[in-house]
Write an enzyme that holds these catalytic residues in place. Structure first.
Site, short mmCIF file in Angstrom:
data_model
loop_
_atom_site.label_atom_id
_atom_site.label_comp_id
_atom_site.label_asym_id
_atom_site.label_seq_id
_atom_site.Cartn_x
_atom_site.Cartn_y
_atom_site.Cartn_z
N LYS A 1 39.05 -49.79 26.42
CA LYS A 1 40.26 -48.46 26.64
C LYS A 1 41.66 -49.37 27.94
CE LYS A 1 37.41 -45.41 25.09
NZ LYS A 1 37.32 -45.89 23.68
N LYS B 1 38.95 -52.35 12.38
CA LYS B 1 37.56 -51.45 12.10
C LYS B 1 38.70 -49.59 11.99
CE LYS B 1 37.19 -49.29 16.41
NZ LYS B 1 35.38 -48.36 16.79
N LYS C 1 39.08 -42.70 14.46
CA LYS C 1 40.25 -42.06 15.00
C LYS C 1 41.49 -42.33 15.87
CE LYS C 1 35.90 -39.82 16.48
NZ LYS C 1 34.94 -40.15 15.92
P1 TYM Z 1 31.65 -43.50 18.13
O1 TYM Z 1 32.00 -41.72 17.66
O2 TYM Z 1 32.88 -44.03 18.28
O3 TYM Z 1 31.17 -43.46 16.85
C1 TYM Z 1 30.10 -42.90 16.15
C2 TYM Z 1 29.44 -43.54 15.19
O4 TYM Z 1 30.39 -44.35 13.61
C3 TYM Z 1 30.26 -46.19 14.40
N1 TYM Z 1 31.52 -46.29 13.64
C4 TYM Z 1 31.48 -47.17 12.75
N2 TYM Z 1 30.60 -48.24 12.20
C5 TYM Z 1 31.36 -48.68 11.38
N3 TYM Z 1 32.78 -48.62 10.39
C6 TYM Z 1 33.63 -48.24 11.41
N4 TYM Z 1 34.60 -48.48 11.10
C7 TYM Z 1 32.63 -47.51 12.43
N5 TYM Z 1 33.69 -46.77 13.62
C8 TYM Z 1 32.65 -45.73 14.18
C9 TYM Z 1 29.54 -46.24 15.24
O5 TYM Z 1 29.69 -47.00 15.06
C10 TYM Z 1 29.02 -45.19 15.71
O6 TYM Z 1 27.12 -45.18 15.54
N6 TYM Z 1 28.90 -44.29 21.87
C11 TYM Z 1 29.16 -43.74 20.61
C12 TYM Z 1 28.30 -42.26 21.02
C13 TYM Z 1 26.74 -42.57 21.76
C14 TYM Z 1 25.70 -42.74 20.43
C15 TYM Z 1 24.67 -42.43 22.24
C16 TYM Z 1 25.30 -44.15 19.90
C17 TYM Z 1 26.74 -41.90 22.63
N7 TYM Z 1 25.81 -41.92 22.68
C18 TYM Z 1 23.58 -42.94 21.42
C19 TYM Z 1 24.08 -43.75 19.56
C20 TYM Z 1 23.22 -43.73 20.56
C21 TYM Z 1 30.02 -43.18 20.17
O7 TYM Z 1 31.64 -43.73 21.18
O8 TYM Z 1 30.52 -43.18 18.97
#
Ligand code: TYM
Length: 331
Positions: free
Chosen positions: A111, A194, A197
């Site tokens: 970030k 990967k 967004k």
């Molecule tokens: P976020 O919003 O970036 O993504 C949500 C979930 O999607 C998965 N993901 C992917 N998996 C495989 N390949 C990809 N290209 C890919 N892009 C996204 C992420 O691994 C995630 O599982 N910090 C987290 C959100 C969060 C969270 C939590 C998750 C907040 N609190 C507590 C689990 C438990 C996040 O930013 O995910």
């Protein structure tokens, strides 16, 4: 029965990475475990969204959760900011998280690199809020994609520190979960890394992309100049197309392109056309349900209220125990 927690940030519509990295497993787990799935709207604040976009983001992720098949009658579907016990636990756990380890976190470093003008304290303590999300329900299993692995490791460190400090084993260790398999990393369309967004225009296919948008994005996906000898290893961009096919295409379709690669007759244009059509077919029923759900405001409102209520009950119990363990005068 395990307690399961996972969430997705409300920074936009869900893409195939979110679906195959996380939501697919939410659906598989919901029938057998005590599941809490939420929309991480407080995490989404780190990028300072405008209030209107922010509200829409939360609403659209809820619609997509439901359209993908999450059932609010059997799992608890809620919005993070509806559960005030989470930020309270987050504050408390900031005392057990060290600045050095937060600064070393890979997602924080990334970030800083990408947005040097917005290195806010919320970004630094992002893993603490994420740990609070998980442990507020004393979860043991966290279905996430590969990119969240380090955050889970940090959550375990905070939990162990807390348990050790207070001489108990109140919090179980939460682990990243994918049915015993390696965590998933869905590749993007730009040839490296990967799907995400914020990885640049055209890199991600969203669940709500119209068929012509999907076709356009996939046809523009990065490839290479083609194999020059039989059975040679694939380059990253080509491997990525095969990885995406593995998620949405039929086995014999994949095999025919594998064969074409191996005998050097592959035509990337044909492969992309097939991949685009298979993605269109995959998202079509989800998009149908999204339309239905989006037109039923009452159902959406009730679902969000019901989930918030269930999540607060579970969270309040944990927070009361934690306040007692810490020794607040009034737990
Ligand atoms: P976020 O919003 O970036 O993504 C949500 C979930 O999607 C998965 N993901 C992917 N998996 C495989 N390949 C990809 N290209 C890919 N892009 C996204 C992420 O691994 C995630 O599982 N910090 C987290 C959100 C969060 C969270 C939590 C998750 C907040 N609190 C507590 C689990 C438990 C996040 O930013 O995910």
């Amino acid at each position: 029965m395990e307690t399961v927690v996972s969430g997705i940030r409300s920074t936009g519509n869900l893409h195939l990475g979110n679906y195959f990295g996380a939501v697919k497993n939410f659906i598989k787990m919901q029938k057998e475990h005590n599941c809490f799935f939420f929309i991480a709207d407080m995490h989404a604040l780190t990028t300072h969204p405008k209030p209107g976009d922010f509200k829409n983001g939360v609403r659209s992720v809820m619609i997509e959760y439901l359209a993908c098949g999450l059932d609010p009658e059997i799992s608890t579907l809620f919005v993070q900011s509806d559960v005030p016990q989470i930020p309270e636990l987050y504050l408390l756990f900031n005392m057990y998280a060290y600045v050095g380890e937060l600064e070393r976190c890979a997602s924080f470093k990334e970030k800083i690199r990408k947005h040097p003008d917005n290195v806010n304290a919320g970004l630094l303590t992002y893993p603490v809020l994420m740990a609070a999300d998980i442990i507020i329900h004393r979860a043991t299993k966290v279905p996430v994609g590969k990119d969240q692995e380090q955050h889970l490791e940090m959550a375990r460190n905070f939990v162990n520190r807390f348990n050790h400090l207070y001489g108990n084993d109140y919090f179980p260790e939460p682990t990243a979960f994918n049915f015993g398999e390696a965590l998933v990393k869905v590749p993007g369309l730009d040839g490296t890394g990967k799907m995400g967004k914020s990885e640049g225009e055209g890199n991600a296919v969203f669940l709500n992309d119209a068929p012509e948008v999907i076709r356009k994005k996939v046809m523009r996906a990065v490839t290479d100049s083609g194999p020059s000898a039989a059975n040679q290893p694939k380059t990253e961009p080509v491997q990525n197309l095969f990885s995406l096919m593995n998620l949405v295409s039929k086995k014999d379709t994949i095999q025919s392109f594998e064969d074409a690669w191996n005998n050097c007759t592959i035509r990337y244009g044909d492969m992309k056309k097939q991949l685009a059509e298979d993605i269109v077919t995959f998202v079509a029923p989800i998009q149908e349900r999204m339309k239905e759900i989006a037109s039923d405001e009452k159902y959406l409102k009730n679902t969000i209220e019901m989930g918030g209520e269930k999540a607060r009950i579970s969270a309040a119990k944990t927070l009361k125990d934690v306040r007692e363990i810490i020794g607040f005068l009034n737990a």
